[in-house]
Write a protein that holds these residues in place. Structure first.
Motif, mmCIF file in Angstrom:
data_model
loop_
_atom_site.group_PDB
_atom_site.id
_atom_site.type_symbol
_atom_site.label_atom_id
_atom_site.label_comp_id
_atom_site.label_asym_id
_atom_site.label_seq_id
_atom_site.Cartn_x
_atom_site.Cartn_y
_atom_site.Cartn_z
ATOM 1 N N ARG A 57 9.253 12.947 -7.092
ATOM 2 C CA ARG A 57 10.252 13.593 -6.245
ATOM 3 C C ARG A 57 11.599 12.892 -6.401
ATOM 4 O O ARG A 57 11.664 11.666 -6.512
ATOM 5 C CB ARG A 57 9.818 13.544 -4.778
ATOM 6 N N PRO A 58 12.703 13.660 -6.382
ATOM 7 C CA PRO A 58 14.031 13.054 -6.492
ATOM 8 C C PRO A 58 14.601 12.584 -5.158
ATOM 9 O O PRO A 58 15.738 12.122 -5.100
ATOM 10 C CB PRO A 58 14.878 14.191 -7.075
ATOM 11 N N ASP A 59 13.802 12.695 -4.068
ATOM 12 C CA ASP A 59 14.286 12.291 -2.752
ATOM 13 C C ASP A 59 13.563 11.016 -2.310
ATOM 14 O O ASP A 59 12.987 10.295 -3.134
ATOM 15 C CB ASP A 59 14.085 13.423 -1.741
ATOM 16 N N ASP A 60 13.584 10.720 -1.013
ATOM 17 C CA ASP A 60 12.940 9.518 -0.500
ATOM 18 C C ASP A 60 11.438 9.476 -0.766
ATOM 19 O O ASP A 60 10.818 8.417 -0.708
ATOM 20 C CB ASP A 60 13.168 9.387 1.013
ATOM 21 N N GLY A 61 10.841 10.639 -1.041
ATOM 22 C CA GLY A 61 9.422 10.666 -1.334
ATOM 23 C C GLY A 61 9.047 9.810 -2.521
ATOM 24 O O GLY A 61 7.910 9.314 -2.606
ATOM 25 N N ASN A 62 9.992 9.607 -3.425
ATOM 26 C CA ASN A 62 9.731 8.772 -4.593
ATOM 27 C C ASN A 62 9.468 7.330 -4.191
ATOM 28 O O ASN A 62 8.404 6.760 -4.452
ATOM 29 C CB ASN A 62 10.909 8.877 -5.562
ATOM 30 N N LYS A 63 10.437 6.705 -3.513
ATOM 31 C CA LYS A 63 10.274 5.301 -3.144
ATOM 32 C C LYS A 63 9.169 5.118 -2.110
ATOM 33 O O LYS A 63 8.460 4.094 -2.118
ATOM 34 C CB LYS A 63 11.584 4.717 -2.630
ATOM 35 N N LEU A 64 8.990 6.102 -1.224
ATOM 36 C CA LEU A 64 7.932 5.995 -0.228
ATOM 37 C C LEU A 64 6.555 6.101 -0.877
ATOM 38 O O LEU A 64 5.591 5.499 -0.395
ATOM 39 C CB LEU A 64 8.105 7.067 0.841
ATOM 40 N N SER A 65 6.450 6.847 -1.967
ATOM 41 C CA SER A 65 5.172 6.931 -2.679
ATOM 42 C C SER A 65 4.798 5.581 -3.267
ATOM 43 O O SER A 65 3.650 5.128 -3.149
ATOM 44 C CB SER A 65 5.254 7.987 -3.787
ATOM 45 N N TYR A 66 5.752 4.925 -3.922
ATOM 46 C CA TYR A 66 5.480 3.597 -4.488
ATOM 47 C C TYR A 66 5.122 2.603 -3.389
ATOM 48 O O TYR A 66 4.225 1.771 -3.548
ATOM 49 C CB TYR A 66 6.685 3.102 -5.286
ATOM 50 N N ASP A 67 5.818 2.700 -2.264
ATOM 51 C CA ASP A 67 5.565 1.736 -1.196
ATOM 52 C C ASP A 67 4.220 2.004 -0.533
ATOM 53 O O ASP A 67 3.488 1.055 -0.195
ATOM 54 C CB ASP A 67 6.687 1.801 -0.157
ATOM 55 N N LEU A 68 3.875 3.278 -0.339
ATOM 56 C CA LEU A 68 2.574 3.588 0.250
ATOM 57 C C LEU A 68 1.450 3.140 -0.684
ATOM 58 O O LEU A 68 0.438 2.590 -0.226
ATOM 59 C CB LEU A 68 2.464 5.085 0.538
ATOM 60 N N ALA A 69 1.620 3.361 -1.975
ATOM 61 C CA ALA A 69 0.613 2.900 -2.942
ATOM 62 C C ALA A 69 0.466 1.386 -2.877
ATOM 63 O O ALA A 69 -0.652 0.849 -2.920
ATOM 64 C CB ALA A 69 1.007 3.343 -4.345
ATOM 65 N N ARG A 70 1.590 0.694 -2.749
ATOM 66 C CA ARG A 70 1.555 -0.772 -2.641
ATOM 67 C C ARG A 70 0.764 -1.200 -1.408
ATOM 68 O O ARG A 70 -0.082 -2.105 -1.480
ATOM 69 C CB ARG A 70 2.980 -1.319 -2.554
ATOM 70 N N ILE A 71 1.026 -0.544 -0.278
ATOM 71 C CA ILE A 71 0.384 -0.926 0.979
ATOM 72 C C ILE A 71 -1.122 -0.675 0.920
ATOM 73 O O ILE A 71 -1.924 -1.520 1.324
ATOM 74 C CB ILE A 71 1.020 -0.149 2.154
ATOM 75 N N ILE A 72 -1.515 0.489 0.392
ATOM 76 C CA ILE A 72 -2.939 0.818 0.322
ATOM 77 C C ILE A 72 -3.672 -0.194 -0.557
ATOM 78 O O ILE A 72 -4.734 -0.718 -0.197
ATOM 79 C CB ILE A 72 -3.150 2.241 -0.203
ATOM 80 N N VAL A 73 -3.109 -0.487 -1.740
ATOM 81 C CA VAL A 73 -3.750 -1.445 -2.650
ATOM 82 C C VAL A 73 -3.783 -2.836 -2.026
ATOM 83 O O VAL A 73 -4.772 -3.566 -2.160
ATOM 84 C CB VAL A 73 -3.018 -1.459 -4.003
ATOM 85 N N GLU A 74 -2.717 -3.200 -1.321
ATOM 86 C CA GLU A 74 -2.690 -4.509 -0.649
ATOM 87 C C GLU A 74 -3.820 -4.611 0.376
ATOM 88 O O GLU A 74 -4.476 -5.658 0.488
ATOM 89 C CB GLU A 74 -1.332 -4.691 0.025
ATOM 90 N N GLN A 75 -4.058 -3.530 1.102
ATOM 91 C CA GLN A 75 -5.132 -3.534 2.102
ATOM 92 C C GLN A 75 -6.510 -3.554 1.439
ATOM 93 O O GLN A 75 -7.382 -4.347 1.810
ATOM 94 C CB GLN A 75 -5.003 -2.300 3.000
ATOM 95 N N LEU A 76 -6.713 -2.687 0.474
ATOM 96 C CA LEU A 76 -8.019 -2.610 -0.175
ATOM 97 C C LEU A 76 -8.322 -3.871 -0.980
ATOM 98 O O LEU A 76 -9.480 -4.276 -1.107
ATOM 99 C CB LEU A 76 -8.076 -1.385 -1.103
ATOM 100 N N GLY A 77 -7.283 -4.496 -1.532
ATOM 101 C CA GLY A 77 -7.476 -5.655 -2.391
ATOM 102 C C GLY A 77 -7.849 -6.931 -1.666
ATOM 103 O O GLY A 77 -8.120 -7.950 -2.314
ATOM 104 N N LYS A 78 -7.880 -6.901 -0.348
ATOM 105 C CA LYS A 78 -8.267 -8.098 0.400
ATOM 106 C C LYS A 78 -9.721 -8.484 0.132
ATOM 107 O O LYS A 78 -10.085 -9.658 0.240
ATOM 108 C CB LYS A 78 -8.028 -7.882 1.894
#
Length: 399
Positions: A310-331
């Motif tokens: 997406r060319p809007d905020d959805g782009n950066k929010l997608s990367y950040d949400l992916a980061r958060i999910i992996v950070e949680q699961l990776g514990k």
């Protein structure tokens, strides 16, 4: 004596401030650099001077080009084997030379010895990069080491530093990811650094099968016949997170992961190895942005991979949400590693998450966003499969 020292110090500050102001538009964060000069006596001048010296300047149009390089070959002819005529595999893509690596693969299949085949593969890569070097212009050079190719207009010292960083990063990523990373088999990492976006985007478009407007991309790993990654020219400190991010994609490419999982691992690895987690928003602000953006339709775009483009905020929010999910699961790294190995693109990893960790991905996201669980937030891939994994966009953390 003190007055003399003070006058010298002020003079140094004025001189260095003028150097920063005269550096042109290629120098980022001028205000911060000037502040460092005046707020940290003497040490600020030394730090800024070092920054200016290590910065990779854009090419001066009046600078004489480097000595003529070895001409790009017309054939690849290993000893004891039939030659490959490059006109059979060389193609034009948006004005850039690319190889048909299917043709190359058919030729390489004729080698019975694995070591000879790998050497011939590297020769083909070198030949292609020499053609690409010529297309980049007279200032482009191909720097080669045992571990990497770096094609760029960087000066020799910067090109060497970049190739050394690629080699170190590859080994560090292998240690971080452990068995998840593809084993190193003697292949060289390939980095192409374009001078500007006017060259970068037409090149990457040749490998990107998607339609419509693309999100901003500061770097891309291209896994299409000859795995390589590309970025726009910047000083080494800005290139570093891009290199780590894209090398992580390269290390994981054999797993064919769902895009959100691939990006989440890459962003977390990038942050861990480079320490760069700059953001224009505080964590609290980002949390509110997530809560305001994600809905049932948007989260399905996330699972399919569409939201990353997406060319809007959805782009950066997608990367950040992916980061958060992996950070949680990776514990729980052991369970997470099992999940990664089993994750399928066809269902965005939903079944693997249930099997290995007894987690519903939709319920996990709802919990992260502090909303009531809903089946509509779980991956539903029947209406939209993830896009082909020939290229992975990277939203640079420094922008």
């Amino acid at each position: 004596m003190f007055v003399v020292f003070l006058l010298v110090l002020v003079g140094l500050n004025i001189w260095m401030t003028q150097r920063v102001l005269d550096a042109g538009p290629t120098l980022d964060h001028k205000g911060l650099l000037v502040a460092a000069i005046w707020l940290v006596p003497l040490m600020g001048v030394l730090m800024v001077r070092s920054h200016l010296r290590n910065r990779a300047p854009l090419i001066d149009s009046e600078m004489p080009p480097p000595p003529p390089a070895e001409p790009a070959p017309a054939t690849v002819a290993p000893a004891g084997h039939s030659a490959l005529a490059l006109d059979t595999c060389l193609r034009d893509a948006n004005g850039w030379p690319v190889f048909d690596w299917g043709v190359v693969g058919d030729w390489l299949a004729g080698f019975s010895d694995e070591a000879q085949r790998e050497r011939a593969r590297v020769e083909c890569q070198r030949a292609w990069l020499m053609h690409l070097r010529d297309a980049l212009g007279p200032y482009a050079t191909l720097h080669e080491t045992d571990d990497a190719f770096v094609l760029s207009t960087l000066d020799p010292g910067m090109a060497k530093a970049t190739s050394d960083f690629v080699a170190r990063s590859s080994h560090r990523i292998a240690k971080v990811l452990g068995p998840l990373a593809a084993p190193r088999t003697g292949h060289k990492s390939i980095l192409v650094v374009f001078d500007d976006e006017a060259d970068y985007y037409p090149y990457t478009a040749a490998y990107d099968a998607s339609e419509g407007e693309s999100a901003f991309s500061g770097g891309m790993f291209i896994d299409a016949g000859c795995p390589h990654f590309v970025t726009c020219r910047a000083d080494l400190s800005r290139i570093e997170p891009v290199i780590v991010h894209e090398l992580t994609h390269a290390a994981l490419s054999h797993l064919k992961l769902p895009l959100w999982l691939d990006e989440g691992i890459a962003v977390n690895t990038e942050h861990r190895l480079t320490g760069m987690q700059r953001s224009e928003h505080t964590p609290q602000q980002m949390h509110r942005l997530h809560q305001g953006f994600w809905g049932e339709a948007e989260i399905q775009q996330f699972w399919s991979g569409e939201s990353f483009r997406r060319p809007d905020d959805g782009n950066k929010l997608s990367y950040d949400l992916a980061r958060i999910i992996v950070e949680q699961l990776g514990k729980d790294w052991a369970a997470f590693s099992d999940f990664v190995v089993r994750a399928e693109r066809s269902d965005a990893g939903a079944e693997a998450a249930r099997y290995t960790m007894d987690i519903d991905l939709g319920a996990l996201v709802c919990a992260l966003l502090e909303r009531a669980p809903s089946d509509a937030w779980s991956p539903r891939m029947a209406s939209g499969q993830p896009r082909p994994a020939t290229a992975f966009d990277h939203q640079m953390t420094s922008t």
